[in-house]
Enzyme design. Structure first.
Site, PDB file in Angstrom:
ATOM      1  N   SER A 124      21.946  25.417  31.359  1.00 17.04           N
ATOM      2  CA  SER A 124      21.451  26.578  32.104  1.00 17.04           C
ATOM      3  C   SER A 124      20.957  27.655  31.155  1.00 17.04           C
ATOM      4  O   SER A 124      21.484  27.805  30.039  1.00 17.04           O
ATOM      5  CB  SER A 124      22.615  27.118  32.934  1.00 17.04           C
ATOM      6  N   TYR A 149      31.685  30.370  34.262  1.00 15.71           N
ATOM      7  CA  TYR A 149      30.718  29.290  34.547  1.00 15.71           C
ATOM      8  C   TYR A 149      29.808  29.091  33.342  1.00 15.71           C
ATOM      9  O   TYR A 149      29.631  27.963  32.862  1.00 15.71           O
ATOM     10  CB  TYR A 149      29.883  29.632  35.800  1.00 15.71           C
ATOM     11  N   LYS A 153      29.175  25.802  30.426  1.00 11.64           N
ATOM     12  CA  LYS A 153      27.905  25.160  30.015  1.00 11.64           C
ATOM     13  C   LYS A 153      27.774  25.211  28.491  1.00 11.64           C
ATOM     14  O   LYS A 153      27.361  24.231  27.852  1.00 11.64           O
ATOM     15  CB  LYS A 153      26.716  25.859  30.674  1.00 11.64           C
TER      16      LYS A 153
HETATM   17  P1  NAD Z   1      25.152  21.381  43.661  1.00 12.50           P
HETATM   18  O1  NAD Z   1      26.473  22.024  43.892  1.00 12.50           O
HETATM   19  O2  NAD Z   1      24.211  21.301  44.816  1.00 12.50           O
HETATM   20  O3  NAD Z   1      25.348  19.905  43.074  1.00 12.50           O
HETATM   21  C1  NAD Z   1      26.442  19.548  42.289  1.00 12.50           C
HETATM   22  C2  NAD Z   1      27.044  18.277  42.882  1.00 12.50           C
HETATM   23  O4  NAD Z   1      28.148  17.878  42.067  1.00 12.50           O
HETATM   24  C3  NAD Z   1      27.571  18.472  44.304  1.00 12.50           C
HETATM   25  O5  NAD Z   1      27.063  17.457  45.139  1.00 12.50           O
HETATM   26  C4  NAD Z   1      29.087  18.336  44.160  1.00 12.50           C
HETATM   27  O6  NAD Z   1      29.688  17.777  45.306  1.00 12.50           O
HETATM   28  C5  NAD Z   1      29.211  17.480  42.914  1.00 12.50           C
HETATM   29  N1  NAD Z   1      30.445  17.669  42.142  1.00 12.50           N
HETATM   30  C6  NAD Z   1      30.996  18.837  41.723  1.00 12.50           C
HETATM   31  N2  NAD Z   1      32.103  18.582  41.006  1.00 12.50           N
HETATM   32  C7  NAD Z   1      32.258  17.234  40.970  1.00 12.50           C
HETATM   33  C8  NAD Z   1      33.213  16.365  40.398  1.00 12.50           C
HETATM   34  N3  NAD Z   1      34.267  16.827  39.711  1.00 12.50           N
HETATM   35  N4  NAD Z   1      33.057  15.030  40.560  1.00 12.50           N
HETATM   36  C9  NAD Z   1      32.008  14.534  41.266  1.00 12.50           C
HETATM   37  N5  NAD Z   1      31.090  15.313  41.836  1.00 12.50           N
HETATM   38  C10 NAD Z   1      31.205  16.643  41.694  1.00 12.50           C
HETATM   39  O7  NAD Z   1      24.475  22.146  42.435  1.00 12.50           O
HETATM   40  P2  NAD Z   1      22.998  22.045  41.841  1.00 12.50           P
HETATM   41  O8  NAD Z   1      22.324  23.338  42.086  1.00 12.50           O
HETATM   42  O9  NAD Z   1      22.369  20.785  42.267  1.00 12.50           O
HETATM   43  O10 NAD Z   1      23.344  21.996  40.304  1.00 12.50           O
HETATM   44  C11 NAD Z   1      23.454  20.776  39.591  1.00 12.50           C
HETATM   45  C12 NAD Z   1      23.840  21.066  38.157  1.00 12.50           C
HETATM   46  O11 NAD Z   1      22.858  21.931  37.592  1.00 12.50           O
HETATM   47  C13 NAD Z   1      25.169  21.803  38.012  1.00 12.50           C
HETATM   48  O12 NAD Z   1      25.834  21.287  36.877  1.00 12.50           O
HETATM   49  C14 NAD Z   1      24.766  23.234  37.795  1.00 12.50           C
HETATM   50  O13 NAD Z   1      25.706  23.949  37.040  1.00 12.50           O
HETATM   51  C15 NAD Z   1      23.470  23.067  37.013  1.00 12.50           C
HETATM   52  N6  NAD Z   1      22.575  24.214  37.143  1.00 12.50           N
HETATM   53  C16 NAD Z   1      22.236  24.660  38.385  1.00 12.50           C
HETATM   54  C17 NAD Z   1      21.398  25.764  38.493  1.00 12.50           C
HETATM   55  C18 NAD Z   1      21.051  26.316  39.861  1.00 12.50           C
HETATM   56  O14 NAD Z   1      20.665  27.496  39.919  1.00 12.50           O
HETATM   57  N7  NAD Z   1      21.113  25.553  40.921  1.00 12.50           N
HETATM   58  C19 NAD Z   1      20.887  26.380  37.343  1.00 12.50           C
HETATM   59  C20 NAD Z   1      21.245  25.879  36.101  1.00 12.50           C
HETATM   60  C21 NAD Z   1      22.101  24.789  36.008  1.00 12.50           C
HETATM   61  C1  WQD Z   2      18.173  36.214  41.239  1.00  7.38           C
HETATM   62  C2  WQD Z   2      17.752  37.678  41.391  1.00  7.38           C
HETATM   63  C3  WQD Z   2      19.598  39.200  41.675  1.00  7.38           C
HETATM   64  C4  WQD Z   2      20.913  37.751  45.547  1.00  7.38           C
HETATM   65  C5  WQD Z   2      22.034  32.451  38.660  1.00  7.38           C
HETATM   66  C6  WQD Z   2      23.015  32.088  37.590  1.00  7.38           C
HETATM   67  C7  WQD Z   2      22.348  31.272  36.534  1.00  7.38           C
HETATM   68  C8  WQD Z   2      21.638  30.067  37.140  1.00  7.38           C
HETATM   69  C9  WQD Z   2      20.729  30.468  38.254  1.00  7.38           C
HETATM   70  C10 WQD Z   2      23.191  28.245  37.127  1.00  7.38           C
HETATM   71  C11 WQD Z   2      18.673  38.619  40.604  1.00  7.38           C
HETATM   72  C12 WQD Z   2      18.712  39.165  42.898  1.00  7.38           C
HETATM   73  C13 WQD Z   2      20.213  37.907  44.371  1.00  7.38           C
HETATM   74  C14 WQD Z   2      20.860  38.776  46.538  1.00  7.38           C
HETATM   75  C15 WQD Z   2      19.381  40.019  45.111  1.00  7.38           C
HETATM   76  N1  WQD Z   2      22.573  29.150  37.723  1.00  7.38           N
HETATM   77  N2  WQD Z   2      19.467  39.029  44.161  1.00  7.38           N
HETATM   78  N3  WQD Z   2      20.082  39.871  46.267  1.00  7.38           N
HETATM   79  O1  WQD Z   2      21.656  35.562  38.871  1.00  7.38           O
HETATM   80  O2  WQD Z   2      19.292  35.012  38.079  1.00  7.38           O
HETATM   81  O3  WQD Z   2      21.002  33.257  38.095  1.00  7.38           O
HETATM   82  O4  WQD Z   2      21.450  31.258  39.201  1.00  7.38           O
HETATM   83  O5  WQD Z   2      23.211  27.957  35.975  1.00  7.38           O
HETATM   84  O6  WQD Z   2      23.333  30.884  35.637  1.00  7.38           O
HETATM   85  O7  WQD Z   2      23.552  33.275  37.045  1.00  7.38           O
HETATM   86  O8  WQD Z   2      20.136  34.041  40.230  1.00  7.38           O
HETATM   87  O9  WQD Z   2      19.533  33.820  42.608  1.00  7.38           O
HETATM   88  O10 WQD Z   2      21.708  34.974  41.998  1.00  7.38           O
HETATM   89  O11 WQD Z   2      19.563  36.118  41.509  1.00  7.38           O
HETATM   90  O12 WQD Z   2      18.712  41.045  44.916  1.00  7.38           O
HETATM   91  O13 WQD Z   2      21.488  38.723  47.594  1.00  7.38           O
HETATM   92  O14 WQD Z   2      17.911  38.036  42.769  1.00  7.38           O
HETATM   93  O15 WQD Z   2      20.014  40.507  41.394  1.00  7.38           O
HETATM   94  O16 WQD Z   2      17.846  39.640  40.131  1.00  7.38           O
HETATM   95  P1  WQD Z   2      20.543  34.599  38.775  1.00  7.38           P
HETATM   96  P2  WQD Z   2      20.292  34.688  41.664  1.00  7.38           P
END
Ligand code: NAD
Ligand code: WQD
Length: 334
Positions: A124, A149, A153
């Protein structure tokens, strides 16, 4: 040979499974369904007209994982499984370290046992911390994580680097995602979190369908073009394609780090206005105080992914907003 996708019924995982199946790969999904549902499998199969194998297993269950490796011939693992709610991780840090870090260790141990040494890991942009420059470049290194969190990572990235130093047969891809939004164009898969969402797009979706009254925009006095925060939003299908490219291109052992973002910054107000315009729907909002821990602005330098993975994001903000609405309007009761 199959690709094992942990977390494959989740938001990003399911879109990646679709791309893998479309490209002719065989896929095995492992997910404990803690944040997704089994229906996703049916929808993946509807989109692709192909089957994938599913195991309802927690990645911390070593015996269960061993069975998966015994019953299949896994060539590589795309590892999405993990908990991802930043705010929740502040309240439940041990659960986050246990699920994300211990889970990854168990998975790696089983991979090692079955001599499967190729992993693409969901990292991330949060691992950059606050580097003092809004354009994040891979060689900036990791900063201080702003949440447990984020720390999980960063720890996993370091652990994977150490693993390669100890055994340089591993091929490891660390993909640092920026802000994934949007959904598959079919409207069959997308993001629909339970309860009150933390992230911007899921919140906008719930306001748009009338489930929540109004969006609070956190901060209107940042030093940005319209006072609201700027992020690099990326369409989840582009992100999924990025995983395919990483799998195809990374065939030599090593640790490879790539940003997956568009390179463009978009403000919160831009997202709200675009969502309203392309979907012809009102999104009620009010300005609210800044959210603790938010940075005013950051976006990816995606040039390394372009030159090394031959990947770049193709879908713009309008498509992201349209597909997010298409998904939620078709799945409002699920
Ligand atoms: P998500 O929660 O939709 O998907 C994660 C999946 O993993 C879920 O289906 C959940 O049931 C499963 N899971 C969680 N813990 C588990 C375990 N111990 N064993 C088996 N399954 C398990 O999330 P996502 O948005 O698809 O994110 C996927 C990956 O990408 C995550 O590792 C997340 O941290 C990373 N990521 C997400 C974002 C984002 O903004 N969505 C940004 C950066 C990184
Ligand atoms: C986006 C913008 C908020 C909600 C997070 C994690 C990051 C990554 C992606 C996993 C910001 C604004 C949000 C609301 C708002 N995930 N906002 N009202 O914080 O950039 O990133 O998700 O790895 O690690 O931190 O994403 O979607 O929460 O916010 O104004 O109700 O929207 O302030 O500027 P963020 P977000």
């Amino acid at each position: 040979m199959q690709i094992l996708v942990t977390g494959g019924t989740g938001y990003i995982g399911s879109h990646t499974v679709v791309e893998l199946l479309k490209s002719g790969k065989e896929v095995v999904i492992v997910d404990n369904l803690s944040n997704s549902s089994k229906n996703v499998i049916d929808n993946i199969e509807k989109i692709t007209n192909k089957k994938c194998k599913f195991y309802e297993i927690d990645i911390r269950d070593e015996k269960g994982l061993e069975k998966v490796f015994e019953e299949n011939d896994i060539e590589a693992v795309i590892h999405f499984a993990g908990l991802k709610a930043v705010g929740e991780s502040v309240v439940k840090p041990l659960e986050y370290y246990d699920n994300n870090v211990i889970g990854t260790i168990k998975l790696l141990e089983v991979m090692k046992k079955f001599v499967c040494k190729k992993m693409v890991f969901s990292s991330s942009a949060t691992v950059y911390g606050d580097p003092g420059n809004p354009k994040y470049v891979e060689d900036m290194g990791r900063g201080k994580a702003s949440s447990p969190y984020g720390a999980t990572k960063a720890v996993i990235e370091e652990m994977l680097e150490s693993l390669y130093i100890a055994d340089n047969e591993w091929t490891i891809s660390l993909l640092r995602y920026f802000n994934p939004i949007g959904a598959h164009e079919s409207g069959l898969i997308g993001e629909n979190p339970n309860g009150i969402p933390n992230n911007l797009m899921p919140y906008i979706q719930k306001v748009a369908i009338g489930e929540l009254k109004e969006l609070s925009i956190f901060g209107d006095n940042y030093n940005t073009k319209d006072g609201t925060c700027i992020r690099d939003y990326i369409h989840v299908v582009d992100l999924a394609v990025g995983h395919m490219k990483a799998l195809q291109k990374l065939n030599k052992p090593g640790v490879y780090i790539h940003n997956l973002g568009t390179g463009a910054g978009t403000s919160v107000l831009d997202i709200v206005k675009t969502f309203e315009k392309v979907n012809n729907i009102k999104v009620n909002y009010k300005f609210a105080p800044r959210r603790a821990g938010d940075l005013p602005e950051f976006f990816a330098d995606p040039s390394k992914a372009k030159s090394e993975l031959d990947w770049e994001a193709k879908r713009g903000i309008e498509e992201m907003c349209r597909d997010s609405w298409n998904f939620i309007s078709k799945n409002r009761n699920s």
